[in-house]
Design a protein around this motif. Structure first.
Motif, short mmCIF file in Angstrom:
data_model
loop_
_atom_site.label_atom_id
_atom_site.label_comp_id
_atom_site.label_asym_id
_atom_site.label_seq_id
_atom_site.Cartn_x
_atom_site.Cartn_y
_atom_site.Cartn_z
N ALA A 181 3.99 12.28 55.04
CA ALA A 181 4.52 10.81 55.58
C ALA A 181 4.69 9.95 54.68
CB ALA A 181 2.17 10.22 55.20
N ALA A 182 5.31 8.75 54.32
CA ALA A 182 6.52 8.05 54.80
C ALA A 182 5.30 7.23 53.04
CB ALA A 182 6.85 6.60 55.49
N TRP A 183 5.70 6.93 52.38
CA TRP A 183 5.29 6.36 51.01
C TRP A 183 3.63 4.89 52.10
CZ3 TRP A 183 5.75 0.96 49.14
CH2 TRP A 183 4.75 1.42 47.92
N PRO A 184 4.63 4.00 52.84
CA PRO A 184 3.46 3.28 52.30
C PRO A 184 1.48 3.57 53.24
CG PRO A 184 4.96 2.83 53.43
CD PRO A 184 5.69 4.57 53.22
N LEU A 185 1.91 5.04 53.38
CA LEU A 185 0.79 5.76 53.78
C LEU A 185 0.04 6.02 52.22
CD1 LEU A 185 1.42 6.93 57.86
CD2 LEU A 185 0.78 4.34 56.80
N ARG A 186 1.13 6.72 52.42
CA ARG A 186 0.65 8.05 50.76
C ARG A 186 -0.30 6.94 49.75
NH1 ARG A 186 4.09 9.65 48.76
NH2 ARG A 186 6.03 9.31 50.02
N GLU A 187 0.43 6.05 49.78
CA GLU A 187 0.06 4.72 48.39
C GLU A 187 -0.12 3.30 49.38
OE1 GLU A 187 -0.84 5.33 45.39
OE2 GLU A 187 0.12 7.29 44.88
N PRO A 188 -0.87 3.25 49.96
CA PRO A 188 -1.74 1.71 51.21
C PRO A 188 -1.61 0.73 50.16
CG PRO A 188 -3.30 3.46 51.31
CD PRO A 188 -2.37 4.45 50.93
N ILE A 189 -2.27 0.70 49.24
CA ILE A 189 -3.30 -0.63 49.04
C ILE A 189 -1.77 -0.95 47.88
CG2 ILE A 189 -4.31 -1.59 47.20
CD1 ILE A 189 -5.88 0.95 47.79
N ALA A 190 -0.95 -0.51 47.19
CA ALA A 190 -0.08 -0.60 46.76
C ALA A 190 0.80 -1.58 47.97
CB ALA A 190 0.78 0.27 46.24
N ALA A 191 1.46 -0.48 49.12
CA ALA A 191 2.49 -1.10 49.94
C ALA A 191 1.14 -2.28 50.35
CB ALA A 191 2.47 -0.02 51.18
N SER A 192 0.94 -2.44 51.56
CA SER A 192 0.03 -3.35 51.86
C SER A 192 -0.32 -5.15 50.85
CB SER A 192 -1.81 -3.59 51.64
OG SER A 192 -1.91 -2.36 53.01
N LEU A 193 0.19 -4.55 49.80
CA LEU A 193 0.34 -5.77 48.97
C LEU A 193 1.28 -5.86 48.82
CD1 LEU A 193 -2.30 -4.81 45.99
CD2 LEU A 193 -2.25 -6.64 47.69
N LEU A 194 2.12 -5.10 48.74
CA LEU A 194 4.18 -5.81 48.33
C LEU A 194 4.41 -6.00 49.78
CD1 LEU A 194 6.55 -4.67 47.24
CD2 LEU A 194 6.50 -2.30 48.13
N TRP A 195 4.46 -5.49 50.95
CA TRP A 195 4.20 -6.10 52.11
C TRP A 195 3.72 -7.86 52.96
CZ3 TRP A 195 7.34 -4.86 54.97
CH2 TRP A 195 8.18 -3.09 55.40
N VAL A 196 2.68 -8.18 51.84
CA VAL A 196 1.31 -9.55 51.99
C VAL A 196 3.09 -10.36 51.38
CG1 VAL A 196 0.28 -11.17 51.31
CG2 VAL A 196 -0.15 -8.79 52.50
N ALA A 197 3.74 -9.58 50.47
CA ALA A 197 4.10 -10.46 49.46
C ALA A 197 5.61 -10.83 50.48
CB ALA A 197 4.73 -9.74 47.94
N VAL A 198 5.99 -9.77 50.66
CA VAL A 198 7.25 -9.61 51.20
C VAL A 198 7.69 -10.79 52.44
CG1 VAL A 198 8.96 -8.78 52.77
CG2 VAL A 198 8.86 -6.97 51.07
N ILE A 199 6.01 -10.64 53.18
CA ILE A 199 5.84 -11.29 54.40
C ILE A 199 5.98 -13.19 54.24
CG2 ILE A 199 4.29 -12.43 55.94
CD1 ILE A 199 3.69 -9.52 56.59
N LEU A 200 5.52 -13.93 52.89
CA LEU A 200 5.32 -14.43 52.06
C LEU A 200 6.68 -15.39 51.52
CD1 LEU A 200 1.59 -14.63 50.46
CD2 LEU A 200 2.33 -15.99 52.59
N ALA A 201 7.20 -14.31 50.64
CA ALA A 201 8.66 -14.64 50.48
C ALA A 201 9.64 -15.21 51.27
CB ALA A 201 8.99 -13.03 49.88
N VAL A 202 9.61 -14.12 52.74
CA VAL A 202 10.27 -14.52 53.80
C VAL A 202 9.85 -15.66 54.28
CG1 VAL A 202 11.09 -13.54 56.06
CG2 VAL A 202 11.32 -12.72 53.81
N THR A 203 8.52 -15.95 54.90
CA THR A 203 8.06 -17.12 55.60
C THR A 203 8.25 -18.56 54.57
OG1 THR A 203 6.22 -16.08 55.86
CG2 THR A 203 7.09 -15.68 57.21
N VAL A 204 7.80 -18.29 54.25
CA VAL A 204 7.18 -19.63 52.84
C VAL A 204 8.68 -20.40 53.20
CG1 VAL A 204 6.75 -20.51 51.38
CG2 VAL A 204 5.30 -18.74 52.62
#
Length: 272
Positions: free
Chosen positions: A236-259
């Motif tokens: 599986a791709a990295w986001p599914l192998r390390e889902p918690i770290a990937a989730s926090l990273l995705w949240v940070a990316v979403i906020l960095a783009v939208t805010v």
């Protein structure tokens, strides 16, 4: 001669509380909005958990499949609030409410931040109700209080980030009818994920899209933290192998783009 004191400018926290209170007041007078948010995920829980559950479970263990499905449905509850947030931000712009807010000595960030926080709070209530539905359907949490708390905290953090996506869409797409057409596209994006079935059962290109979908990482993290059945494939791709770290990273990316986009739009409204 009496000295004139300068007008007191509200702090960021108090200004955010003002807009937060306004949104919560709207929900208090329109409780049906919460029911609408829950309607689609609850319907999918019944449809996929009870109607299609036998076929999707593979081995016929529908109870295990519902335990697998419920964390994904909770993520759907968090994600489906995006449309409501976008509509609220759009309506505020169209009605002139945002203009009235800009006449007040409020920090620009407090207006969208109050909306995002209010939507996160109502999203938390929706999550609790949906979790109750899942428990009634046979879902069980197989981890301790710490992991369970972390799971709900992650869901709320995702809801907060999704709220900013909704605000961004609401202020960028001024046409209400066009905004309403965006909802099916959002739902389609959610479907390209591991909410209903494991990604390893998907064809190559679709699997790659699903595994890098932010929703898939959040779902995988929720399943891990709730102790839901199911394993992640070794390839599986990295986001599914390390889902918690990937989730926090995705949240940070979403906020960095939208805010920044949202603040630029609200700032433009102020200058206009």
């Amino acid at each position: 001669m009496t000295a004139t004191l300068p007008a007191r400018v509200p702090s960021l926290l108090s200004a955010t509380a003002i807009t937060f209170g306004r949104i919560m007041s709207a929900y208090r007078h329109s409780p049906a909005l919460l029911a609408v948010t829950l309607a689609a995920p609850a319907g999918m829980m019944l449809l996929f958990g009870f109607v299609f559950g036998g076929a999707l479970s593979g081995d016929g263990d529908t109870a295990a499949y519902r335990s697998y499905l419920t964390p994904g449905v909770l993520v759907l509850v968090a994600a489906m609030g995006l449309a409501a947030t976008a509509s609220t931000a759009n309506a505020d712009m169209a009605s002139g409410l945002t203009d009235r807010f800009r006449a007040l000595p409020l920090p620009t960030v407090s207006i969208p931040a109050g909306l995002a926080l209010a939507e996160t709070l109502t999203g938390g209530l929706a999550l609790l109700i949906m979790a109750g539905i899942g428990l009634a359907a046979g879902w069980r949490i197989d981890t301790g209080i710490g992991a369970t708390t972390a799971a709900f905290a992650l869901l709320l953090l995702f809801r907060f980030a999704i709220g900013w996506v909704g605000i961004c869409l609401g202020v960028l797409i001024r046409d209400e009818q066009m905004l309403q057409q965006v909802a099916p596209l959002i739902f389609g994006t959610i479907m390209f994920s591991n909410v209903f079935v494991p990604t390893e059962s998907m064809p190559g290109a679709v699997r790659a899209v699903a595994e890098w979908n932010p929703v898939s990482a959040i779902v995988a993290a929720a399943r891990d933290l709730f102790g839901a059945p199911g394993t992640v494939a070794a390839d599986a791709a990295w986001p599914l192998r390390e889902p918690i770290a990937a989730s926090l990273l995705w949240v940070a990316v979403i906020l960095a783009v939208t805010v920044p986009v949202v603040l630029r739009q609200y700032g433009a409204v102020r200058r206009g």
